[in-house]
Design a protein around this motif. Structure first.
Motif, short mmCIF file in Angstrom:
data_model
loop_
_atom_site.label_atom_id
_atom_site.label_comp_id
_atom_site.label_asym_id
_atom_site.label_seq_id
_atom_site.Cartn_x
_atom_site.Cartn_y
_atom_site.Cartn_z
N PRO A 128 5.67 1.40 7.40
CA PRO A 128 5.79 2.34 6.29
C PRO A 128 7.17 2.99 6.29
CG PRO A 128 3.76 2.71 7.50
CD PRO A 128 4.58 1.77 8.33
N ARG A 129 7.72 3.14 5.10
CA ARG A 129 8.98 3.85 4.99
C ARG A 129 8.98 4.67 3.72
NH1 ARG A 129 14.01 0.66 2.53
NH2 ARG A 129 14.20 2.76 1.68
N ASP A 130 9.92 5.62 3.66
CA ASP A 130 9.99 6.53 2.52
C ASP A 130 10.86 5.96 1.41
OD1 ASP A 130 10.02 9.44 4.65
OD2 ASP A 130 8.37 8.60 3.48
N SER A 142 0.84 -1.20 0.00
CA SER A 142 0.00 0.00 0.00
C SER A 142 0.87 1.24 0.00
CB SER A 142 -0.94 0.03 1.20
OG SER A 142 -0.22 0.28 2.39
N ILE A 143 0.31 2.32 -0.56
CA ILE A 143 1.02 3.60 -0.60
C ILE A 143 0.23 4.61 0.23
CG2 ILE A 143 1.98 5.43 -2.02
CD1 ILE A 143 2.03 3.48 -4.36
N ASN A 144 0.88 5.21 1.17
CA ASN A 144 0.23 6.23 1.99
C ASN A 144 0.40 7.59 1.30
OD1 ASN A 144 -0.32 4.10 3.73
ND2 ASN A 144 1.49 4.48 4.96
N ARG A 190 5.54 7.25 0.68
CA ARG A 190 5.63 6.54 1.97
C ARG A 190 4.77 5.29 1.81
NH1 ARG A 190 5.99 9.29 7.66
NH2 ARG A 190 8.04 9.54 6.72
N LEU A 191 5.39 4.14 1.80
CA LEU A 191 4.64 2.94 1.46
C LEU A 191 5.07 1.73 2.27
CD1 LEU A 191 6.53 0.98 -0.57
CD2 LEU A 191 6.27 2.95 -2.04
N GLN A 192 4.20 0.72 2.20
CA GLN A 192 4.46 -0.56 2.85
C GLN A 192 4.68 -1.62 1.80
OE1 GLN A 192 0.71 0.19 5.44
NE2 GLN A 192 1.76 -1.51 6.41
#
Length: 121
Positions: free
Chosen positions: A107-109, A30-32, A98-100
Motif C-alpha cells: 500500500p502507498r499514498d 484495493s483502497i484502504n 492509501r491503496l494497492q
C-alpha cells in the motif's frame, strides 16, 4: 496509473456549507484509508478527516461536529460535507488514498492536486 481528482471547492461565507468529492481511478486493486487534508497559506498540511474501508472515521478536533466524511467503495469516491464553515477553514484541500495497485503491491499514498476552499468573514 492512479489518479485522484477532487471537486466541490469554492468561495462561501462564514456559516455556509460545501461538499467536496474525490474520485479515484486507474489501476487500483484495493483502497484502504481515504482522507482529506488541508493546507492554509504559510502552514503545514494537516489531517482534516479520514475513513477506513470499513467506515471507521477520524476527525481533527477543529472540525468535529461540523464536518462529516463518508465514502462509496463501489465508486471509489470519498466525500467531505463541511457545515458551519469558518474563515479558519480556508485552504487547499487535498484528497488522499492509501491503496494497492496489485495483490502483491505494498500500500502507498496517492494524492489529488487539491481544491481551494475560501471562507469569507
Amino acid at each position: 496509473q492512479v489518479q485522484l481528482v477532487e471537486s466541490g471547492g469554492g468561495l462561501v461565507q462564514t456559516g455556509g456549507s460545501l461538499r467536496l468529492s474525490c474520485a479515484a481511478s486507474g489501476s487500483i486493486f484495493s483502497i484502504n484509508t481515504m482522507g482529506w487534508y488541508r493546507q492554509a497559506p504559510g502552514k503545514q498540511r494537516e489531517l482534516v478527516a479520514d475513513i477506513s474501508r470499513a467506515g471507521s472515521t477520524n476527525y481533527a478536533d477543529s472540525v468535529k461536529g461540523r464536518f462529516t466524511i463518508s465514502r462509496d467503495n463501489a465508486k471509489k469516491t470519498v466525500y467531505l460535507q463541511m457545515n458551519s464553515l469558518e474563515p479558519e477553514d480556508t485552504g487547499v484541500y487535498y484528497c488522499n488514498g492509501r491503496l494497492q495497485t496489485g495483490l502483491l503491491a505494498a500500500p502507498r499514498d496517492y494524492w489529488g492536486p487539491g481544491t481551494q476552499v475560501t471562507v469569507s468573514s
